[in-house]
Design an enzyme around this catalytic site. Structure first.
Site, PDB file in Angstrom:
ATOM      1  N   SER A  66       0.859  -1.188   0.000  1.00 15.70           N
ATOM      2  CA  SER A  66       0.000   0.000   0.000  1.00 15.70           C
ATOM      3  C   SER A  66       0.891   1.232   0.000  1.00 15.70           C
ATOM      4  CB  SER A  66      -0.877   0.032   1.253  1.00 15.70           C
ATOM      5  OG  SER A  66      -0.102   0.432   2.371  1.00 15.70           O
ATOM      6  N   ASP A  67       0.321   2.386  -0.208  1.00 14.39           N
ATOM      7  CA  ASP A  67       1.085   3.594   0.065  1.00 14.39           C
ATOM      8  C   ASP A  67       0.936   3.887   1.565  1.00 14.39           C
ATOM      9  OD1 ASP A  67       2.685   5.802  -0.110  1.00 14.39           O
ATOM     10  OD2 ASP A  67       1.750   6.585  -1.920  1.00 14.39           O
ATOM     11  N   TYR A  68       1.669   4.867   1.996  1.00 15.91           N
ATOM     12  CA  TYR A  68       1.786   5.212   3.417  1.00 15.91           C
ATOM     13  C   TYR A  68       0.411   5.397   4.068  1.00 15.91           C
ATOM     14  CZ  TYR A  68       4.585   7.499   7.112  1.00 15.91           C
ATOM     15  OH  TYR A  68       5.233   7.837   8.264  1.00 15.91           O
TER      16      TYR A  68
END
Ligand code: NOJ
Length: 735
Positions: free
Chosen positions: A282-284
């Site tokens: 995932s992104d942050y």
């Protein structure tokens, strides 16, 4: 170290003595390991925590990273920097029940210790070999300092300079963007992930992150699938074809579903259609942010939706860690889905050689040898020289003559190593950056330095000192633009005009009668119409990294003849944005030359500088564009064009081939780049450049995302930029 590996090996019953040499084949090894894993241990592999700070957003639970690693609750980490710290965490991981090693990832966007030009600048080189070499250097330094994974390349196409992250990509063109993404992946990953000079790459941000509405960071993305397939998808697909090990989901939604939980993107397109074998991160914090998207009711719902959609690793937020066990026990998520994700992660750990030696990236001796090594500095310099784009050169004021002895160097950016590093360069060693001021001084010139404007407010500041410096110098070199931190993530702008104070400064300096050279330092296309009129020369120097000053000086004095071309259109007015060269004809094209056409009443349609534009200290002449006729789908035809260096110095030219499909079953752009070649020609030298016209140059994706090649006429255009006046053209008929 050996003890724990052997321990694990014995537990797995896979090998007897000498674990290093006798590790079982990947599938067998991973299956045996997974059989021994508890549900909690499996979930732990999916969890990724950030060690230091809260770098790129909110989120991140407050727990002891050390304890969690030791308990086998973490599978990978980001933001752990340096061999010593990485080794410390790896040792903790080996203390967990099964001793499964961690993966360590970091944002290495344009250089690790040695700064390289920002990716948009590198793209301006149109030199794929050099871009690949730069990525090799980035991988070598990162891996030498303990990392085995970098969050690059960003392959998001963008047509919108308001979006600050354009600095991290390869610009606006899908064909070129695909080639650049593949080159970067080849450079980062090399032949084998097991090679300790390579790292896993991460294709990001899947998908469409470069098209947020109104250029606003993290905004929604809304486009038809036909538009996506033709203009945004090619670099992502090319990255998968190049064997990228990992993919990062984008923050935005796509077709009304957040990318982080988008089954169509992750399971169907990426895995089923393209055959992607690696894992998706995932992104942050973006799993938790499914709640803010109002796509998930709560964090538990977010965990269920993301995992089922094919999202393997959760970066920073802890929805998986907290809720997956419950979700599986309740039967809401099948353990089989979890197992698939775990397998994908363990397979990469295996390929990295971490089960053989978890410390193979942790060699302080190697780090000392490789970081900032002379050959890496040299590559950074060559990359920087090739990234510079000459935008204006009135009366051939550049290159500067060797007779010039004194320079008025104006603008604080010229002395700012921090800015030279460019945005998103947290590990670049600022102490080793050469600024233009350093480089000019080392050349033995008299440098009369003045700030001229305030770097924080951009207001004219100390004008008299700048004028005085100009009066007593042979030439005036002024740094204009934006600070490095004004592009990159969370740096979207509504106004991309050069600040008025800077424009005014150039106007004042012109009054001294001295030649005024503007160095445009930026992370995105900016608008600077007054400077275009007033400056004698403009070099777009972006942010060039550790060797910025040397590269700029080499170009100013003609030791390197500039060869960069713009990978992104530079607008003439902010209201033209999004602006791109591959626009559609529309029913009322501006070429009709009447009132009711697709145009503005207060601005021309034309940009300040088009895609593919860039001058040289020499000129190139094009002639003889030809194509073989009689080709059917599935065959290829040869296109050729003659290019001659008509000037007095040697130089490089980026010869560009564009194609227009005259009539098609969907509306198609006025032109699309389908080939380019970077040539070096001596004065008077000519070369015939050939391109192979294949189905990939002529086809397109229909609205169901099927690739089709339709017979008919195609206009072929070849020349030095995407601007119509710069192109020769001929017609090709596909039978
Ligand atoms: C957010 C960014 O969008 C992404 O590109 C980056 O890799 C992560 N933060 C980790 O820092």
């Amino acid at each position: 170290m050996k003890k724990s590996i052997l321990l694990m090996a014995c537990c797995l019953g896979l090998f007897v003595e000498g674990a290093l040499a006798q590790i079982a084949p990947k599938e067998e090894f991973v299956s045996a390991l997974m059989e021994r894993m508890t549900l909690e241990e499996k979930i732990g592999q999916l969890a990724q925590c950030s060690y230091r700070g809260n770098f790129t957003g909110p989120g991140g639970a407050n727990y002891s990273k050390e304890d969690y690693v030791r308990e086998g609750k973490i599978g990978s980490m980001l933001n752990v920097v340096g061999v010593k710290e990485i080794r410390r965490f790896q040792e903790l991981a080996l203390q967990s029940r099964l001793g499964i090693p961690l993966i360590f990832g970091l944002d290495v966007i344009h250089g690790y210790h040695t700064g390289f030009p920002i990716p948009l600048a590198e793209a301006a080189s149109f030199d794929l070999g050099m871009i690949e070499e730069a990525a090799v250097c980035n991988a070598r330094e990162s891996a030498a300092d303990g990392l085995n994974w970098v969050f690059a390349p960003m392959a998001d196409i963008s047509w919108d300079a308001r979006w600050g992250r354009v600095m991290e990509g390869a610009g606006e063109d899908p064909y070129y963007g695909a080639l650049v993404a593949a080159a970067r992946i080849r450079g980062l990953q090399g032949e084998s992930l097991a090679d300790t000079a390579t790292v896993m790459a991460c294709l990001k941000h899947f998908a469409g992150y470069g098209a947020p509405i109104a250029g606003k960071e993290y905004n929604s993305v809304d486009m038809s699938l036909g538009q996506f397939a033709n203009f945004y998808m090619p670099p992502y697909k090319a990255a998968v074809q190049a064997g990228v090990a990992t993919v990062m989901s984008a923050f935005n939604d796509f077709n009304n579903i957040p990318c982080t939980a988008n089954d169509f993107l992750l399971n169907r397109l990426l895995r089923e259609q393209w055959g992607f074998q690696g894992f998706v991160v995932s992104d942050y914090n973006s799993v938790e942010e499914l709640v803010n998207h109002r796509y998930a009711a709560d964090k538990k719902d977010a965990a269920a939706k993301a995992l089922q959609a094919g999202l393997d690793v959760e970066m920073v937020s802890t929805c998986y860690l907290t809720y997956l066990k419950e979700l599986i026990e309740e039967g809401r998520v099948k353990e089989d889905v979890l197992d698939k994700a775990v397998r994908r992660i363990l397979e990469k750990k295996y390929e990295l050689g971490l089960f053989e030696d978890p410390f193979r990236y942790c060699n302080p001796g190697r780090a000392a040898r490789v970081l900032n090594a002379p050959d890496i500095r040299d590559a950074s310099l060559r990359m920087a020289e090739r990234s510079i784009v000459l935008l204006e050169n009135k009366a051939g004021v550049l290159p500067l003559s060797s007779k010039i002895k004194s320079v008025a160097l104006i603008g604080g950016l010229n002395r700012s190593p921090h800015d030279m590093a460019g945005a998103w360069a947290p590990t670049t060693d600022r102490s080793k950056i050469i600024t233009p001021y350093d480089a000019l001084t080392r050349r033995g010139l008299t440098v009369n330095y003045a700030e001229g404007y305030n770097l924080k407010t951009n207001a004219l500041d100390g004008l008299e000192a700048a004028m005085e410096a100009a009066r007593k110098s042979d030439v005036v070199i002024v740094a204009i633009g934006e600070r490095a931190s004004q592009s990159g993530e969370k740096a979207a702008k509504v106004d991309i005009n050069l600040p008025a104070g800077q424009q005014q400064l150039i106007a004042e300096l012109k009054k001294t009668g001295k030649p005024v050279i503007a160095l445009l330092m930026c992370g995105r296309p900016l608008i600077f119409n007054d400077v275009r009129r007033q400056a004698d020369a403009i070099l777009c120097t972006w942010w060039l990294g550790s060797e910025a000053g040397n590269a700029i000086c080499n170009v100013l004095w003609g030791d390197y003849n500039p060869s960069g071309k713009l990978p992104m259109t530079f607008p003439a007015h902010v209201g033209q944005v999004p602006i791109y060269y591959q626009y559609k004809s529309t029913g009322r094209p501006a070429t009709l030359r009447q009132a009711y056409v697709s145009s503005y009443i207060d601005s021309p349609n034309e940009p300040a500088y088009p895609f593919g534009y860039g001058l040289s200290y020499t000129t190139f002449e094009y002639s003889g564009l030809k194509v073989e006729q009689g080709r059917k789908a599935g065959e290829h035809a040869v296109v050729s064009v003659d290019v001659r260096n008509a000037g007095k110095v040697a130089g490089e030219e980026v010869v560009q081939l564009y194609v227009q499909d005259k009539v098609a079953s969907i509306t198609r752009p006025v032109k699309e780049l389908k080939g380019f070649r970077k040539l070096y020609l001596k004065p008077g030298e000519s070369q015939t450049v050939t391109f192979s016209l294949t189905d990939e140059c002529l086809g397109f994706y229909d609205n169901n995302m099927h690739y089709v090649v339709e017979p008919g006429d195609f206009i072929l255009m070849a020349g030095k930029s995407s601007r119509q006046e710069d192109l020769l053209q001929t017609v090709f008929t596909l039978e």
